[in-house]
Design an enzyme around this catalytic site. Sequence first.
Site: not given
Length: 157
Positions: A56, A58, A86, A89
Amino acid sequence: MARAMDDLTWMRVALDEARRAREHGDVPIGAVAVRDGAILARAHNRREADGDATAHAELIAIREASRILGHWRLEGVTLYCTLEPCAMCAGAMVLARLPRLVYGAPDPKAGAGGSVLDLLNHPQLNHRVEVTGGVLAEECAALIVEFFAELRAQGQK
């Protein structure tokens, strides 16, 4: 006022990163780690490109910022993300002791920054992240909506 202008500036950089994710078939989400008015790290989703569920934007930005700073604690860092994080993260943000998160669009299906759950300010965790949501939300959301509309039109997902 200056903080709000900075938030817009850095979110635009995160949007540029999100657009890069589309180039390799990833959901267009971007992130930028900033400290003292300078970019430490910029990243975009790479799950499809890397075949990695944890790739991801992040997490990639957090890893790179930590590498640049030479420490896992992200003191003085603000992370700008085009989508509310999410749970994975958000958990990483708490563990990295991120002081501040600014995100664009809320995620009503998986958001862990206040929409579905709030890991970033959970009372039983040992760190709280200051959260500012909704910065350029319409533009951030539009990228994601367009991406999935294109996939549906192609008969995917």
